[in-house]
Design an enzyme around this catalytic site. Structure first.
Site, PDB file in Angstrom:
ATOM      1  N   GLN A 274      49.669  31.539  39.244  1.00  0.00           N
ATOM      2  CA  GLN A 274      48.136  31.061  39.300  1.00  0.00           C
ATOM      3  C   GLN A 274      48.012  29.969  38.335  1.00  0.00           C
ATOM      4  OE1 GLN A 274      46.994  35.138  37.687  1.00  0.00           O
ATOM      5  NE2 GLN A 274      45.382  33.930  36.401  1.00  0.00           N
ATOM      6  N   CYS A 280      43.533  35.354  39.940  1.00  0.00           N
ATOM      7  CA  CYS A 280      44.579  36.732  40.181  1.00  0.00           C
ATOM      8  C   CYS A 280      43.979  37.357  41.237  1.00  0.00           C
ATOM      9  CB  CYS A 280      44.642  37.573  38.882  1.00  0.00           C
ATOM     10  SG  CYS A 280      42.857  38.088  38.116  1.00  0.00           S
ATOM     11  N   HIS A 416      42.088  42.265  35.320  1.00  0.00           N
ATOM     12  CA  HIS A 416      43.061  41.501  35.971  1.00  0.00           C
ATOM     13  C   HIS A 416      43.587  42.033  37.137  1.00  0.00           C
ATOM     14  CE1 HIS A 416      46.555  38.840  36.281  1.00  0.00           C
ATOM     15  NE2 HIS A 416      47.492  39.641  35.911  1.00  0.00           N
TER      16      HIS A 416
END
Length: 469
Positions: A274, A280, A416
């Protein structure tokens, strides 16, 4: 190439010659709302530690006065005052609460110390003269952890020069391995100081890990905690009110097999990167759609994350997003283009989606159970699962099965998004196999392995999948 190497040695030489004082604490400033790490010597923190110790003893039912026997970590957040997040060890002293003694020394005998590892959250408003204990979580420190912790020793007076040379060598190797070049001598000095502090943090995480993980130098070792969080993680994931409602997934038809890995069955594309973008969420969702499309059509495609970064109007591109929003965006757009047709740049651009280039589409999306056994059974039957977690232990993770203390990895502070591709065990330790989006030079060839079975780091809280008709 020669210019880069010359710059490397120039900056290292400047750092060494500047008398950096690797053990010194320096003032660190960060914007309101963000978290920043504190050193134990911070004057404001010292006052809060004394207040927290006193508050703990007032509320505990132990007969002895307990004091902080080891400082582990602390950070603060500026929010209408200051919110402190503190991790320490507390141990028994010889003082009983019912008696007043001039000094309160710790017991010499380890078994009488009854040490606990505690996480405190304190909200301090200095202009009002008030402090509030928002959270207190303590659990006994087990002997195995104590033995590990005792291996980390403070340097003696005869060590600093030798230690400094060794640290500079490690920093040089780090710069070469990860192709790091800094813009000035001052920046190299600052990054070296951060690198040294991060080595200490990794050692603390290592000493308290309950699994088989190894922590240490990674490509993120020259970033502060705040830089790492703001660049690579996703603050939107913890904002539950922003999530789109999703229909529940049908339960799996049978129990979970002992282990399963979709990499062995062709449903997982190669690890992607990324970059310096908090996207993400897009990688988690495209990974899931890639698996679903493969299972329905027999073809594994690498699908476009950049399409979501540019064209998903519900999310915030590199500033974060939610899988539930991304599924809805894919449906509205009409599908996803391939990576090769709409390639990744790592920053938001004008939407360039072309409907005739759609390579895969979805019909709807579903939310999975929060029971880890049911998640495993569903994954084995239906394909890789989009998931999210608290990435506390991930900045310095190198390999093995990560098992941080629950108090360090709050399941409600998810930041995340990842892809669950399988599960099983390693040397008797149950695990989740997690495809990350930080490149193949992170963790184990781009993968992170997390202890399975105790809802660790909130890995069970946001599991979802697209549905391909």
């Amino acid at each position: 190439m020669e210019t880069g190497c010359g710059m490397l040695w120039l900056l290292l030489g400047a750092a060494l010659g500047s008398g950096m004082g690797l053990g010194e604490d320096r003032a660190v400033f960060w914007p309101p709302g963000s978290l920043g790490q504190l050193s134990e010597s911070d004057p404001g923190l010292q006052e809060v530690l004394r207040w927290t110790e006193e508050r703990y003893n007032r509320g505990s039912n132990t007969p002895h006065v307990r004091r902080i026997s080891r400082f582990i970590s602390a950070s603060k957040q500026l929010v209408k005052g200051t919110r402190y997040i503190i991790t320490v060890e507390l141990s028994n002293t010889r003082c009983r609460k019912s008696a007043v003694l001039p000094t309160c020394d710790f017991y010499a005998e380890a078994h009488k110390l009854k040490t606990e590892v505690c996480l405190f959250e304190v909200w301090d408003i200095p202009w009002q003269g008030t402090s509030t204990l928002l959270k207190q979580k303590c659990q006994p420190k087990v002997e195995a952890e104590a033995r590990q912790t005792n291996k980390v020793e403070e340097p003696t007076s005869s060590q600093p020069l030798e230690e400094s040379v060794e640290l500079l060598g490690q920093f040089k190797d780090f710069m070469i391995q990860y192709n790091k070049v800094y813009s000035s001598q001052e920046e190299a000095d600052r990054r070296l100081h951060i690198f040294v502090q991060n080595l200490k943090t990794a050692e603390k995480i290592q000493s308290l890990d309950q699994g088989s993980a190894e922590y240490g130098i990674t490509k993120f070792s020259d970033l502060t905690e705040e830089e790492f969080h703001s660049t690579y993680l996703n603050p939107m994931l913890s904002q539950w009110t922003l999530q789109q409602p999703m229909k529940p997934a049908s339960p799996a038809r049978g129990p979970a097999p002992a282990s399963w890995d979709w990499r062995d069955h062709g449903a997982v594309s190669s690890v992607k990167n990324q970059g310096m973008c908090g996207s993400c969420w897009a990688f988690s969702v495209t990974g899931n759609v890639e698996g679903q499309w493969f299972l329905k059509n027999g073809t594994l495609l690498s699908l476009s994350e950049q399409e979501l970064v540019d064209c998903d109007g519900l999310d915030q591109a590199c500033r974060g997003g939610l899988p539930s929003n991304a599924y809805e965006a894919i449906e509205k757009l009409g599908g996803l283009e391939t990576e090769s047709d709409y390639s990744y740049t790592g920053h938001k651009q004008r939407c360039g989606f072309i409907s005739r280039k759609v390579a895969a589409y979805i019909n709807s999306s579903v939310e999975l159970s929060k029971d880890e056994n049911e998640i495993a059974a569903w994954l084995a039957e239906n394909g890789p699962v989009s998931a999210a977690l608290n990435a506390f232990a991930m900045q310095f993770y190198r390999k093995g099965v990560s098992h941080p203390f629950k108090i360090f990895c709050n399941p409600w502070m998810i930041d995340h998004a990842v892809l669950l591709v399988g599960y099983g065990e390693r040397k008797g330790i149950p695990l989740w196999a997690i495809k990350n989006s930080w490149g193949e030079d992170y963790g184990e060839q781009g993968y992170y392995y997390l202890y399975r079975g105790s809802s660790l780091c909130g890995i069970n809280r946001m599991c979802s999948s697209a549905v391909v008709g």
